[in-house]
Design a protein around this motif. Sequence first.
Motif, PDB file in Angstrom:
ATOM      1  N   THR A   1      25.869 -36.505 -18.586  1.00 53.87           N
ATOM      2  CA  THR A   1      27.240 -36.532 -19.094  1.00 53.87           C
ATOM      3  C   THR A   1      27.251 -36.910 -20.565  1.00 53.87           C
ATOM      4  O   THR A   1      26.220 -37.214 -21.158  1.00 53.87           O
TER       5      THR A   1
ATOM      6  N   ARG B   1      20.987 -41.531 -14.405  1.00 55.75           N
ATOM      7  CA  ARG B   1      22.074 -41.053 -15.256  1.00 55.75           C
ATOM      8  C   ARG B   1      21.563 -40.885 -16.686  1.00 55.75           C
ATOM      9  O   ARG B   1      20.931 -41.789 -17.226  1.00 55.75           O
TER      10      ARG B   1
ATOM     11  N   GLU C   1      23.123 -40.072 -20.393  1.00 49.69           N
ATOM     12  CA  GLU C   1      24.420 -40.012 -21.074  1.00 49.69           C
ATOM     13  C   GLU C   1      24.218 -39.827 -22.569  1.00 49.69           C
ATOM     14  O   GLU C   1      23.449 -40.555 -23.200  1.00 49.69           O
TER      15      GLU C   1
ATOM     16  N   ARG D   1      18.070 -30.607 -14.977  1.00 49.73           N
ATOM     17  CA  ARG D   1      18.012 -30.654 -13.515  1.00 49.73           C
ATOM     18  C   ARG D   1      18.826 -31.838 -13.036  1.00 49.73           C
ATOM     19  O   ARG D   1      18.413 -32.985 -13.180  1.00 49.73           O
ATOM     20  N   THR D   2      19.972 -31.557 -12.445  1.00 54.23           N
ATOM     21  CA  THR D   2      20.875 -32.609 -12.004  1.00 54.23           C
ATOM     22  C   THR D   2      21.923 -32.014 -11.061  1.00 54.23           C
ATOM     23  O   THR D   2      22.277 -30.832 -11.208  1.00 54.23           O
ATOM     24  N   PRO D   3      22.451 -32.791 -10.120  1.00 56.14           N
ATOM     25  CA  PRO D   3      23.503 -32.268  -9.250  1.00 56.14           C
ATOM     26  C   PRO D   3      24.855 -32.180  -9.937  1.00 56.14           C
ATOM     27  O   PRO D   3      25.761 -31.507  -9.443  1.00 56.14           O
ATOM     28  N   LEU D   4      25.008 -32.876 -11.080  1.00 53.17           N
ATOM     29  CA  LEU D   4      26.310 -32.899 -11.740  1.00 53.17           C
ATOM     30  C   LEU D   4      26.142 -32.989 -13.238  1.00 53.17           C
ATOM     31  O   LEU D   4      25.428 -33.856 -13.724  1.00 53.17           O
TER      32      LEU D   4
ATOM     33  N   SER E   1      19.042 -37.802 -11.335  1.00 57.24           N
ATOM     34  CA  SER E   1      19.319 -37.723  -9.902  1.00 57.24           C
ATOM     35  C   SER E   1      20.809 -37.812  -9.597  1.00 57.24           C
ATOM     36  O   SER E   1      21.250 -37.362  -8.534  1.00 57.24           O
ATOM     37  N   GLU E   2      21.618 -38.374 -10.532  1.00 58.01           N
ATOM     38  CA  GLU E   2      23.067 -38.471 -10.316  1.00 58.01           C
ATOM     39  C   GLU E   2      23.843 -37.524 -11.217  1.00 58.01           C
ATOM     40  O   GLU E   2      24.588 -36.673 -10.741  1.00 58.01           O
ATOM     41  N   ARG E   3      23.682 -37.669 -12.540  1.00 51.98           N
ATOM     42  CA  ARG E   3      24.495 -36.837 -13.429  1.00 51.98           C
ATOM     43  C   ARG E   3      23.958 -36.864 -14.854  1.00 51.98           C
ATOM     44  O   ARG E   3      23.253 -37.794 -15.258  1.00 51.98           O
TER      45      ARG E   3
END
Length: 325
Positions: free
Chosen positions: A290, A254, A256, A322-325, A286-288
Amino acid sequence: LSAPEVVLWTTGLTGGITLEAGAGINTLGRGNVPYDSTAGFIYQPGQASLLMVSNGWTNVLAPDAGTNGGGAGSIRIGTCPAQGCINPSLLYSNGSITAATDNQFELGEAVRFGTRHLALAVGAVNAGSAEALAAASGRLPAGLTLNQNVLDRLLRGDTQFGAPALETLSLTTRDSFNFIGGVTLDTLDPQTGKSRLENLILVTPAIYGLGDASDVATIRTANLIWNGATQAPGTVVNGGAGTGHGTLNIEAQRIEFGYGPNPQPNGLDQNNRLALGFANVNLNASERITANHKGSLAVYEQQGAYDPVKGYAYSGGNLNLRTPL
């Protein structure tokens, strides 16, 4: 020294705070502090150095630059004044251990500490190998010298005497976080692949690079929080940090942009972030990826001329997310 909170303070450039091998500060079992940053208090050292060991949570800003012979002195922990030092320096608390200085910060091998939150607040962080830092001598600001060996010492929390495991490492700079040459800062345990921290927090207005096109600076952790700053970043010196052409990789689960745990935002500040001296900045999560408050992120390779109305001109620099979210 033992109390719910112990504070060492100095305003002398020629002096400083020294915790020699064999000396120690332990706040475990001494009860709660009357107030801390959870109540909204922010510690501002000004032109001074500060070493605070507390059973509370302490949010400390970076010191101001020294002027007129006054300012923050060095902080040296674990130094050995003579040969044959046997006992280590001991720092233990149930809350936070914080060191703030605009001068040199040294953490010797003979140091054992345990706390939940470890925070270093300095004028600048210079990350790189000894050879790269030596080659750039005279073009770097004073501050914390950081490499993987130093980072490993910071992550080496000691839970003896009932001290809690380290949860958060916070690195605060007034001017910039500088990467010199190719360097990797990794909080992952090489045996388990898991991060030795819950949060790695960078509180800095800028990340500067000084390296060739082939140089790669990497931060690898589980949860990276980049909290920017309202003040302008440090001045870019000709041939110094911020004039590079390498790559910055941030690899985490993550990423942030915003405040870390227990924030006290006023709702008005806009914290800005600048990455300068990199041809490419890669944010790999790998997660997000934000953000939790308003602010900005600017990525450039080069700083140009200064305009009194518009400020500095910038050019170049690629930002890749580069991230899925």
